[in-house]
Enzyme design. Sequence first.
Site, PDB file in Angstrom:
ATOM      1  N   CYS A   1       0.806  -1.222   0.000  1.00 53.05           N
ATOM      2  CA  CYS A   1       0.000   0.000   0.000  1.00 53.05           C
ATOM      3  C   CYS A   1       0.836   1.268   0.000  1.00 53.05           C
ATOM      4  O   CYS A   1       0.303   2.366  -0.128  1.00 53.05           O
ATOM      5  CB  CYS A   1      -0.912   0.020   1.217  1.00 53.05           C
ATOM      6  SG  CYS A   1       0.028   0.054   2.748  1.00 53.05           S
TER       7      CYS A   1
ATOM      8  N   CYS B   1      -2.291   3.954   7.192  1.00 55.41           N
ATOM      9  CA  CYS B   1      -3.679   3.723   7.548  1.00 55.41           C
ATOM     10  C   CYS B   1      -3.858   3.630   9.060  1.00 55.41           C
ATOM     11  O   CYS B   1      -2.892   3.538   9.819  1.00 55.41           O
ATOM     12  CB  CYS B   1      -4.141   2.416   6.909  1.00 55.41           C
ATOM     13  SG  CYS B   1      -3.418   0.986   7.714  1.00 55.41           S
TER      14      CYS B   1
ATOM     15  N   CYS C   1      -0.513  -4.571   8.021  1.00 49.64           N
ATOM     16  CA  CYS C   1      -0.216  -3.372   8.824  1.00 49.64           C
ATOM     17  C   CYS C   1       0.521  -3.772  10.102  1.00 49.64           C
ATOM     18  O   CYS C   1       1.422  -3.060  10.559  1.00 49.64           O
ATOM     19  CB  CYS C   1      -1.493  -2.629   9.171  1.00 49.64           C
ATOM     20  SG  CYS C   1      -2.683  -2.505   7.813  1.00 49.64           S
TER      21      CYS C   1
HETATM   22 FE1  FES Z   1      -1.073  -0.735   4.412  1.00 46.78          FE
HETATM   23 FE2  FES Z   1      -2.267  -0.486   6.671  1.00 46.78          FE
HETATM   24  S1  FES Z   1      -3.177  -0.545   4.733  1.00 46.78           S
HETATM   25  S2  FES Z   1      -0.181  -0.473   6.345  1.00 46.78           S
HETATM   26 FE1  FES Z   2      -4.416   3.416   2.302  1.00 43.39          FE
HETATM   27 FE2  FES Z   2      -2.656   2.081   3.766  1.00 43.39          FE
HETATM   28  S1  FES Z   2      -3.691   1.468   2.006  1.00 43.39           S
HETATM   29  S2  FES Z   2      -3.373   4.067   3.980  1.00 43.39           S
END
Ligand code: FES
Ligand code: FES
Length: 128
Positions: A37, A63, A106
């Site tokens: 991401c 995120c 994450c």
């Molecule tokens: Fe990628 Fe949370 S969506 S670190």
């Molecule tokens: Fe959007 Fe991590 S994917 S903030």
Amino acid sequence: MAYSEKLMDHYEHPRNVGTLDVKDDNVGTGMVGAPACGDVMRLQIKVNDEGVIEDAKFKTYGCGSAIASSSLVTEWVKGKTLDEAGQLTNAAIAEELALPPVKIHCSILAEDAIKAAINDYRNKQSKE
Ligand code: FES
Ligand code: FES
């Protein structure tokens, strides 16, 4: 998607946001990015002479689950030895925050960040 109360609490009131001096030999810095991401997390630890983490700070550009994961990790590692902190797993983070499957990466970011910070600290020590 419903997020757990603990996750929302860490997201809305993140602990230990900030920066430690990267030039301080007692500070280890871990900076990692999530290929999935593009989110980036920086986690820092300050280690005392007994090898115990006395302070931890983070900055996460990402995120809510990444912010909550790093906030939780800074709380967990304070007062721990480097070896104890190095055993922290993303599974424990994901469980504590009840992360949904799409947000597991994450918590992996947070595990990678603490490991990178520990490595950075150890590298600094071995150079002395
Ligand atoms: Fe990628 Fe949370 S969506 S670190
Ligand atoms: Fe959007 Fe991590 S994917 S903030």
